[in-house]
Design a protein around this motif. Structure first.
Motif, short mmCIF file in Angstrom:
data_model
loop_
_atom_site.label_atom_id
_atom_site.label_comp_id
_atom_site.label_asym_id
_atom_site.label_seq_id
_atom_site.Cartn_x
_atom_site.Cartn_y
_atom_site.Cartn_z
N SER A 132 0.83 -1.21 0.00
CA SER A 132 0.00 0.00 0.00
C SER A 132 0.86 1.25 0.00
O SER A 132 0.52 2.26 -0.63
CB SER A 132 -0.94 0.00 1.21
OG SER A 132 -1.77 -1.13 1.16
N ASP A 153 -3.80 -2.97 -5.63
CA ASP A 153 -3.21 -3.33 -4.33
C ASP A 153 -4.24 -4.21 -3.63
O ASP A 153 -5.40 -3.83 -3.50
CB ASP A 153 -2.98 -2.03 -3.55
CG ASP A 153 -2.61 -2.29 -2.09
OD1 ASP A 153 -2.00 -3.33 -1.80
OD2 ASP A 153 -2.92 -1.41 -1.25
N LYS A 178 -4.99 2.91 3.33
CA LYS A 178 -4.52 2.96 4.72
C LYS A 178 -3.19 2.21 4.81
O LYS A 178 -3.02 1.14 4.22
CB LYS A 178 -5.57 2.29 5.60
CG LYS A 178 -5.33 2.50 7.08
CD LYS A 178 -6.57 2.03 7.85
CE LYS A 178 -6.21 1.79 9.30
NZ LYS A 178 -7.25 1.02 10.00
N THR A 205 -4.74 -3.62 4.78
CA THR A 205 -5.59 -3.53 3.59
C THR A 205 -6.60 -4.67 3.64
O THR A 205 -6.21 -5.83 3.71
CB THR A 205 -4.73 -3.65 2.32
OG1 THR A 205 -3.77 -2.60 2.33
CG2 THR A 205 -5.59 -3.54 1.08
MG LIG Z 1 -1.83 -2.75 2.43
#
Ligand SMILES: [Mg+2]
Ligand SMILES: Nc1nc2c(ncn2[C@@H]2O[C@H](COP(=O)(O)OP(=O)(O)OP(=O)(O)O)[C@@H](O)[C@H]2O)c(=O)[nH]1
Length: 422
Positions: free
Chosen positions: A172, A212, A184, A192
Motif C-alpha cells: 500500500s 493493491d 490505509k 488492507t
Molecule cells: Mg496494504
C-alpha cells in the motif's frame, strides 16, 4: 465493506395484450377484426460503467423488473413498447445464470451492454387471426411474459499490474507513492482489507492501472488470514509485482517469503502462478536489507528482475515504473480466462416439451408450450380452441395419447389445469 459478489433477480417486462375489436362504420356493413397488437415489454440491459467500483448497490436492491408493454387498442392501434431498464455495473463484472452457472457476459469495456432478460413480445390483436373461414375472429393473444432469472454477479477488477506479497511488505505504501490512491498504511498485518486501484502516469504519457490487494500468508489458499478471496482481483492483471520486506522485519526471511507467496498463488490458480513477475525488494532504507538483497539476487537474480526500492523514502521508484511500463507494452491485452469465454459454455439441448405422469395427472413441461398457455386468454373459447390446435401441431396430443391419457383425465401445464377431451 467492499462488495464483490451479489445474487439478483431480473425480469423483462411482459408484452402488452392484443386487442379484440370489430370495425363498426356507417357504410361498411360487415366490419372486420380491428384489434391492435400489444407493445413489447422492456428488456433488462446491463451496462458497464467505469465510475462504479463495487457491487454494493446490489446488496440493497436485488429485484429488477422492466415495465410491461401497453395493451393494443381498437382501430388497429398498437400498444406502446416499454422502455428498457438499464442497470449500471462496474467494469470487470462477470455475469452468470445462477441456476446453471452458464456465463452470460463478462463486462470488460466501459459502456459495454448486454441484455440479461428479454421483454416479452406483444400479443397479436384479432386482426391477425382472420381466415377465409373465420372472417371475424374474437380472439387475441395475451402478451408474452418477459424472461426472468436469477443471476450471480462477481466483480474482478481490471488492472494491468497486481501487487502481491506478505502483509506489511509495503504494497500500500508503494501504490500511494506512485499513484493518487490513498490506502490505509500501518505497521500491522492486514491493514488492507479491500482492493485499491491506482493509475500510474509515466512522464512520457504512458499510463497503467495497479491493484493493491490484502497481503497473503502461508495457507491463504485454505483460508488462512484473509484467504485468497482477493486474488480474484489480480486474476486479470498482465504482470505481478511481488513486494518483499527485504529488511526481514519481525524475523521474516524475504527469500523464504517469495517462495511461500508463489506457492499460494499456484495453489489458488496455476494461471496466476505463472504470470510474469518482477521482484520489488522493499525497505532498502533499513540496515538489515543490504545483506538480504544479496541473498535474493543469488537465489532469484537469474530468473527475475529485482528492483531495490524504499517505498517509504521513494528511492528506486523511477526505474521500477519505467520498466513495468515497458514490459506491459509487450504483454498481450487482458483476456478473461479461457474457461470464461462464452464459446466454452455448453448449452444443453432441451427437448421441445415433456410429458410425464404423476398421481394420475398428466404433466406437460417446456418453455414453448408454457409460453403459449401464458399468451392465451383462457376465458375465450376461440383462444382455447387455437391452443388445442397448437397442442396438436407440436405433437403434444400424440405424446399424451402415447402416455395413455383418456377422456376426462387432468392435464397440467405450469399453473394451468384442464380436463382432457378427445
Ligand atoms: Mg496494504
Ligand atoms: N522503513 C520502511 N518502512 C516501510 C517501507 N514501506 C512500508 N513501510 C512500513 O511498513 C508497514 C506496512 O506497510 P503497508 O504499506 O501498510 O504494507 P502492506 O503490504 O500494504 O500491508 P497489508 O495491507 O497488511 O498487506 C508500515 O508501517 C509502513 O510504514 C519502506 O520502504 N521502509
Amino acid at each position: 465493506m467492499f462488495f464483490d459478489k451479489a445474487r439478483i433477480f431480473v425480469k423483462g417486462g411482459d408484452g402488452g395484450n392484443g386487442c379484440v375489436a370489430m370495425r363498426r362504420e356507417k357504410y361498411v356493413p360487415e366490419g372486420g377484426p380491428w384489434g391492435g397488437d400489444g407493445g413489447r415489454g422492456g428488456d433488462i440491459v446491463f451496462q458497464a460503467d467505469e465510475g462504479l467500483r463495487t457491487l454494493v448497490d446490489f446488496r440493497y436492491k436485488r429485484h429488477y423488473k422492466a415495465q410491461r408493454g401497453k395493451h393494443g387498442e381498437g382501430k388497429n392501434r398498437y400498444g406502446l413498447s416499454a422502455d428498457d431498464l438499464v442497470v449500471r455495473l462496474p467494469v470487470g463484472t462477470v455475469i452468470r445464470d445462477d441456476d446453471t452457472g452458464e456465463l452470460i457476459s463478462d463486462l470488460v469495456r466501459n459502456g459495454q451492454q448486454v441484455v440479461v432478460a428479454r421483454g416479452g413480445r406483444g400479443g397479436r390483436g384479432n386482426a391477425h387471426f382472420a381466415t377465409p373461414n373465420n372472417k371475424a375472429p374474437k380472439l387475441a393473444e395475451k402478451g408474452e411474459p418477459g424472461e426472468e432469472r436469477w443471476l450471480s454477479l462477481e466483480l474482478k477488477l481490471l488492472a494491468d499490474v497486481g501487487l502481491v506479497g506478505f502483509p506489511n511488505a509495503g504494497k500500500s505504501t508503494l501504490i500511494s507513492q506512485v499513484s493518487a490512491a490513498k490506502p490505509k498504511i500501518a505497521n500491522y498485518p492486514f491493514t488492507t482489507v479491500t482492493p485499491n486501484l491506482g493509475v500510474i502516469r509515466v512522464d512520457d504519457g504512458r499510463s497503467f492501472v495497479m491493484a493493491d490487494i490484502p497481503g497473503l500468508i502461508e495457507g491463504a489458499h485454505a483460508g488462512a488470514g484473509l484467504g485468497h478471496e482477493f486474488l480474484r482481483h489480480v486474476e486479470r492483471t498482465r504482470l505481478l509485482i511481488h513486494v518483499l520486506d527485504t529488511a526481514g522485519s519481525e524475523g521474516r526471511d524475504p527469500v523464504e517469503d517469495f517462495k511461500v507467496t508463489n506457492r499460494e498463488l499456484i495453489l489458488y490458480n496455476p494461471v496466476i502462478g505463472s504470470r510474469p513477475q518482477v521482484i520489488v525488494a522493499n525497505k532498502m532504507d533499513l540496515p538489515e536489507a543490504a545483506e538480504n538483497l544479496t541473498r535474493l539476487k543469488e537465489a532469484y537474480g537469474n530468473d527475475y528482475e529485482i528492483f531495490p526500492i524504499s517505498a517509504a523514502t521513494g528511492s528506486g521508484l523511477d526505474p521500477l515504473i519505467y520498466k513495468v511500463a515497458a514490459l506491459l507494452e509487450d504483454l498481450p491485452d487482458i483476456t478473461p480466462p479461457e474457461e470464461e469465454t462464452a464459446d466454452h459454455v455448453v448449452h444443453r439441448a432441451e427437448p421441445r416439451f415433456s410429458v410425464s405422469r404423476e398421481e394420475g395427472i398428466f404433466l406437460v413441461g417446456g418453455k414453448e408450450i408454457k409460453r403459449h398457455v401464458a399468451m392465451t386468454d383462457l376465458e375465450n373459447d376461440e383462444a382455447v380452441e387455437r391452443l388445442q390446435w397448437i397442442f396438436k401441431r407440436m405433437g403434444i396430443d400424440d405424446a399424451l395419447k402415447e402416455a395413455g391419457i383418456k377422456e376426462g383425465d387432468t392435464v397440467k401445464i405450469g399453473d394451468f389445469e384442464f380436463e382432457y377431451v378427445e
